[in-house]
Design a protein around this motif. Structure first.
Motif, PDB file in Angstrom:
ATOM      1  N   VAL A   5     -16.218  21.883 -14.617  1.00  0.00           N
ATOM      2  CA  VAL A   5     -16.795  21.469 -13.333  1.00  0.00           C
ATOM      3  C   VAL A   5     -18.318  21.482 -13.429  1.00  0.00           C
ATOM      4  O   VAL A   5     -18.985  20.546 -12.980  1.00  0.00           O
ATOM      5  CB  VAL A   5     -16.311  22.388 -12.183  1.00  0.00           C
ATOM      6  N   ILE A   6     -18.872  22.515 -14.054  1.00  0.00           N
ATOM      7  CA  ILE A   6     -20.329  22.620 -14.212  1.00  0.00           C
ATOM      8  C   ILE A   6     -20.835  21.531 -15.143  1.00  0.00           C
ATOM      9  O   ILE A   6     -21.857  20.894 -14.874  1.00  0.00           O
ATOM     10  CB  ILE A   6     -20.712  24.020 -14.722  1.00  0.00           C
ATOM     11  N   SER A   7     -20.130  21.278 -16.226  1.00  0.00           N
ATOM     12  CA  SER A   7     -20.585  20.255 -17.165  1.00  0.00           C
ATOM     13  C   SER A   7     -20.516  18.866 -16.552  1.00  0.00           C
ATOM     14  O   SER A   7     -21.363  18.020 -16.817  1.00  0.00           O
ATOM     15  CB  SER A   7     -19.785  20.316 -18.461  1.00  0.00           C
ATOM     16  N   LYS A   8     -19.521  18.590 -15.711  1.00  0.00           N
ATOM     17  CA  LYS A   8     -19.449  17.298 -15.035  1.00  0.00           C
ATOM     18  C   LYS A   8     -20.545  17.163 -13.979  1.00  0.00           C
ATOM     19  O   LYS A   8     -21.042  16.077 -13.728  1.00  0.00           O
ATOM     20  CB  LYS A   8     -18.082  17.102 -14.389  1.00  0.00           C
ATOM     21  N   ALA A   9     -20.923  18.258 -13.353  1.00  0.00           N
ATOM     22  CA  ALA A   9     -21.974  18.220 -12.337  1.00  0.00           C
ATOM     23  C   ALA A   9     -23.341  17.993 -12.971  1.00  0.00           C
ATOM     24  O   ALA A   9     -24.239  17.435 -12.341  1.00  0.00           O
ATOM     25  CB  ALA A   9     -21.982  19.513 -11.536  1.00  0.00           C
TER      26      ALA A   9
END
Length: 74
Positions: A5-9
């Motif tokens: 989720v953090i990497s996609k954000a």
């Protein structure tokens, strides 16, 4: 799960990156233009001041006093 989720954000598209770089380059271009204009204005003012009599009226009555006894040049 949280890691994905953090990497996609944090993903930035090429279009977004291009727009950011164009904005930053535009801001620096404005600053450089302002600096160049100020430089030419200061050059013109300096030239005008150097042509006045302010630097031509040198006091010739000044005597060098550094060869006195305080410096050992008796």
């Amino acid at each position: 799960m949280l890691n994905t989720v953090i990497s996609k954000a944090l993903l930035v598209t090429t279009t977004q990156l291009t727009m950011i770089l164009i904005a930053v380059a535009s801001i620096f271009l404005v600053f450089i233009t302002i600096a160049i204009i100020k430089m030419y204005k200061l050059k013109a003012e300096n030239k005008k001041l150097m042509e006045t009599n302010a630097f031509k009226d040198v006091d010739e009555s000044y005597k060098d006093f550094t060869s006195g006894h305080l410096y050992g040049d008796n």
